[in-house]
Design a protein around this motif. Structure first.
Motif, PDB file in Angstrom:
ATOM      1  N   MET A   1      -3.142  10.840   7.616  1.00  0.00           N
ATOM      2  CA  MET A   1      -4.091   9.545   7.440  1.00  0.00           C
ATOM      3  C   MET A   1      -5.161   9.652   8.616  1.00  0.00           C
ATOM      4  N   GLU A   5      -8.809   5.087   7.420  1.00  0.00           N
ATOM      5  CA  GLU A   5      -7.581   4.427   6.613  1.00  0.00           C
ATOM      6  C   GLU A   5      -6.578   3.526   7.653  1.00  0.00           C
ATOM      7  N   ILE A   6      -6.512   3.924   8.866  1.00  0.00           N
ATOM      8  CA  ILE A   6      -5.457   3.427   9.889  1.00  0.00           C
ATOM      9  C   ILE A   6      -6.408   1.858  10.036  1.00  0.00           C
ATOM     10  N   TRP A   8      -8.726   0.285   8.429  1.00  0.00           N
ATOM     11  CA  TRP A   8      -8.645  -0.761   7.033  1.00  0.00           C
ATOM     12  C   TRP A   8      -7.222  -1.070   6.940  1.00  0.00           C
ATOM     13  N   LYS A   9      -6.306  -0.370   6.996  1.00  0.00           N
ATOM     14  CA  LYS A   9      -4.812  -0.945   6.759  1.00  0.00           C
ATOM     15  C   LYS A   9      -4.471  -1.894   7.819  1.00  0.00           C
ATOM     16  N   SER A  10      -4.856  -2.051   8.905  1.00  0.00           N
ATOM     17  CA  SER A  10      -4.464  -2.978  10.021  1.00  0.00           C
ATOM     18  C   SER A  10      -5.213  -4.274   9.462  1.00  0.00           C
ATOM     19  N   GLY A  12      -6.149  -5.099   6.604  1.00  0.00           N
ATOM     20  CA  GLY A  12      -5.642  -5.747   5.374  1.00  0.00           C
ATOM     21  C   GLY A  12      -4.313  -6.390   5.769  1.00  0.00           C
ATOM     22  N   ARG A  13      -3.467  -5.912   6.712  1.00  0.00           N
ATOM     23  CA  ARG A  13      -2.254  -6.466   7.309  1.00  0.00           C
ATOM     24  C   ARG A  13      -2.619  -7.805   7.772  1.00  0.00           C
TER      25      ARG A  13
END
Length: 98
Positions: A1, A5-6, A8-10, A12-13
């Motif tokens: 990853m 991505e890391i 944007w995932k955070s 999103g969370r």
């Protein structure tokens, strides 16, 4: 990853641990150096206005952390500050994360 991505995932969370932020920025610095940090800053600046209002504060915190990390490890000289002032569009001022 990849690093983006890391981040944007955070976002999103809706949550991220401070040690995760620091580890991500160190990893980015190790992989791509100052150019990678600038790229992440630019990506965050461009996408923050497009995010839903509830996600913007965390994205702004990522941006502020990235700026502070870069300024700490890659201090700018007077000439580069002058050049940046004239070469980049007006930046929005973000308060320091507390």
């Amino acid at each position: 990853m990849n690093i983006s991505e890391i981040v944007w995932k955070s976002v999103g969370r809706g949550a991220v641990h401070p040690s995760e932020v620091l580890n991500v920025l160190i990893e980015l610095d190790n992989r791509k150096g100052q150019i990678g940090l600038w790229a992440l800053e630019n990506e965050l600046r461009a996408k923050i206005p497009l995010l839903r209002p509830t996600a913007q504060p965390l994205a702004k915190a990522w941006l502020e952390a990235t700026i502070q990390y870069r300024m700490t490890y890659y201090p700018e000289g007077r000439l580069s500050r002058l050049f940046n002032r004239f070469s980049q569009p007006e930046r929005e001022s973000f308060p320091l994360a507390s």
